[in-house]
Design a protein around this motif. Structure first.
Motif, mmCIF file in Angstrom:
data_model
loop_
_atom_site.group_PDB
_atom_site.id
_atom_site.type_symbol
_atom_site.label_atom_id
_atom_site.label_comp_id
_atom_site.label_asym_id
_atom_site.label_seq_id
_atom_site.Cartn_x
_atom_site.Cartn_y
_atom_site.Cartn_z
ATOM 1 N N SER A 52 -3.313 12.943 -0.576
ATOM 2 C CA SER A 52 -4.576 13.865 -0.474
ATOM 3 C C SER A 52 -5.521 12.835 -1.514
ATOM 4 O O SER A 52 -6.699 12.876 -1.247
ATOM 5 N N GLU B 106 -5.687 19.848 0.915
ATOM 6 C CA GLU B 106 -4.152 19.891 1.325
ATOM 7 C C GLU B 106 -4.093 18.543 1.870
ATOM 8 O O GLU B 106 -4.666 18.094 2.833
ATOM 9 N N GLN C 66 1.171 19.988 3.106
ATOM 10 C CA GLN C 66 0.791 21.135 2.267
ATOM 11 C C GLN C 66 0.115 22.281 3.416
ATOM 12 O O GLN C 66 0.222 23.258 3.279
ATOM 13 N N VAL C 67 -0.642 21.589 4.182
ATOM 14 C CA VAL C 67 -1.597 22.514 5.012
ATOM 15 C C VAL C 67 -0.762 23.335 6.094
ATOM 16 O O VAL C 67 0.176 22.767 6.541
ATOM 17 N N LEU D 250 -2.058 24.518 9.368
ATOM 18 C CA LEU D 250 -3.279 24.811 10.412
ATOM 19 C C LEU D 250 -2.952 25.826 11.259
ATOM 20 O O LEU D 250 -1.899 26.399 11.722
ATOM 21 N N LEU E 222 -7.705 16.418 9.074
ATOM 22 C CA LEU E 222 -7.635 16.529 7.556
ATOM 23 C C LEU E 222 -8.705 15.330 7.009
ATOM 24 O O LEU E 222 -9.539 15.434 6.085
ATOM 25 N N ARG F 269 -7.811 25.152 8.240
ATOM 26 C CA ARG F 269 -6.855 24.838 7.421
ATOM 27 C C ARG F 269 -6.419 26.217 6.560
ATOM 28 O O ARG F 269 -5.715 26.138 5.304
ATOM 29 N N TYR G 169 -8.132 28.257 4.659
ATOM 30 C CA TYR G 169 -8.659 28.279 3.049
ATOM 31 C C TYR G 169 -8.919 29.559 2.692
ATOM 32 O O TYR G 169 -9.720 30.228 3.291
#
Length: 360
Positions: free
Chosen positions: A151, A177, A181-182, A184, A303, A346, A348
């Motif tokens: 990241s 992320e 970590q993400v 989607l 990303l 993502r 958020y």
């Protein structure tokens, strides 16, 4: 910086020192007759306990505001039963550690109430309840991801790209992320959302309820429309400003179609997308045909664009706040719609489409 909030509750008791200490373990807490002072390394907070006569004096105005803003019957009834108001003054701003967020949401949860700030009510989950139409759907920004080599490297690449285009950047804007970590959205969810945005934007450009109904039925979209979109598509007579705002969703749709491989490149956010190309992708194909043709791009590529537009969004917002010319000819509405779409992609703040935040 000073921040003012108020917590409204049906519970008339004052929160105990023990419970406050659990929310802020290292803070010094001092109870006085009608107030509580909380001091920590990053926060300086005063909680004023409103006298009962003050609550009754303010309640009519409060309820009038809530009703005018479209409060549900459940929310209105809960506010009408208010027995406790805690006025909270924060004189040290929002600390990076998240202590303020934990404290406010913790107290709101303890009271099973709502907190009010910036002309809107929020619940203990940090979700918008009722208030001004332009209020953020979440008052406190979602928790930030931990920095990782992936990241941090992505952030640095974005900053280099923007600097080369003379777009301002700031070092302390966080990372997003990374690939590990993400979480989607699924490929099918992305496609259905793109189709919903296509008909919503089209209805904004040329309102036609029957055309909208036909499109929704043909592409089996009823279960995928957001609550606001469902109401919007039922209206033939639309406010001009609303039409314009919704027609901008072509830009968000374009992002999602790019994510699914239907569009080769996004390009710079300095001009509107090719709407005709977008329409040509969708029309004359069934939902199943579109599903078969869709190919989700690599997560790293998605990303990269998400991080880049996040930093474009800061530059756009900063220019507006400083009353400066937008850098490198970027288009603020294009930036906003792209940022909105990528934040939804993502997950958020785990927000549904109507509630996505684009804070920077």
């Amino acid at each position: 910086m000073q921040l003012n909030l108020a917590i409204y509750s049906e519970n008339p008791t004052v929160i105990s020192e023990e419970k406050l200490q659990k929310l802020l373990p290292s803070a010094q807490i001092n109870y006085q007759t009608q107030s509580i002072h909380i001091k920590s390394d990053t926060l300086d907070i005063t909680i004023n306990v409103a006298p009962s006569q003050y609550i009754q004096q303010q309640l009519n105005g409060l309820l009038g505001f809530a009703q005018q803003m479209g409060a549900s019957e459940q929310v209105y009834r809960k506010l009408a039963n208010t027995q406790q108001v805690l006025g909270i003054i924060v004189t040290s701003g929002m600390d990076d550690s998240g202590s303020l967020k934990s404290l406010i949401l913790g107290i709101t949860s303890e009271y099973d109430g709502y907190f009010f700030t910036m002309n809107a009510f929020y619940d203990a989950e940090n979700q918008f309840v009722v208030g001004a139409p332009n209020a953020p759907k979440q008052f406190f920004p979602p928790d930030l991801p931990d920095e990782t080599p992936l990241s941090v490297a992505r952030k640095k690449r974005s900053m280099v790209l923007l600097k080369d285009k003379n777009v301002p950047v700031i070092e302390h804007l966080p990372v997003i992320e990374d690939e590990n970590q993400v979480n989607l959205r699924s490929q099918d969810d992305i496609l259905y959302r793109a189709l919903c945005l296509a008909i919503v934007a089209t209805h904004g450009s040329q309102p036609d309820v029957e055309t909208a109904k036909s499109f929704v039925a043909d592409y089996q979209l009823q279960a995928h429309l957001s609550p606001f979109e469902q109401r919007f598509l039922e209206q033939d007579q639309l406010d001009e400003r609303m039409q314009v705002n919704m027609s901008w969703h072509y830009e968000a749709c374009y992002v999602l179609l790019w994510t699914l491989g239907f569009i080769d490149t996004l390009g710079e956010p300095d001009d509107i997308c090719d709407v005709q190309a977008l329409i040509d992708i969708v029309r004359f194909k069934t939902t199943n045909e579109l599903k078969a043709q869709a190919t989700l791009r690599p997560i790293s590529e998605i990303l990269d664009e998400a991080d880049l537009i996040y930093r474009y969004s800061w530059a756009s917002t900063n220019a507006r706040m400083q009353q400066q010319e937008l850098p490198n000819g970027i288009h603020p509405s294009v930036v906003y719609e792209r940022h909105y779409a990528f934040n939804w992609l993502r997950r958020y703040g785990n927000a549904d489409w109507d509630d996505v935040s684009t804070d920077t």
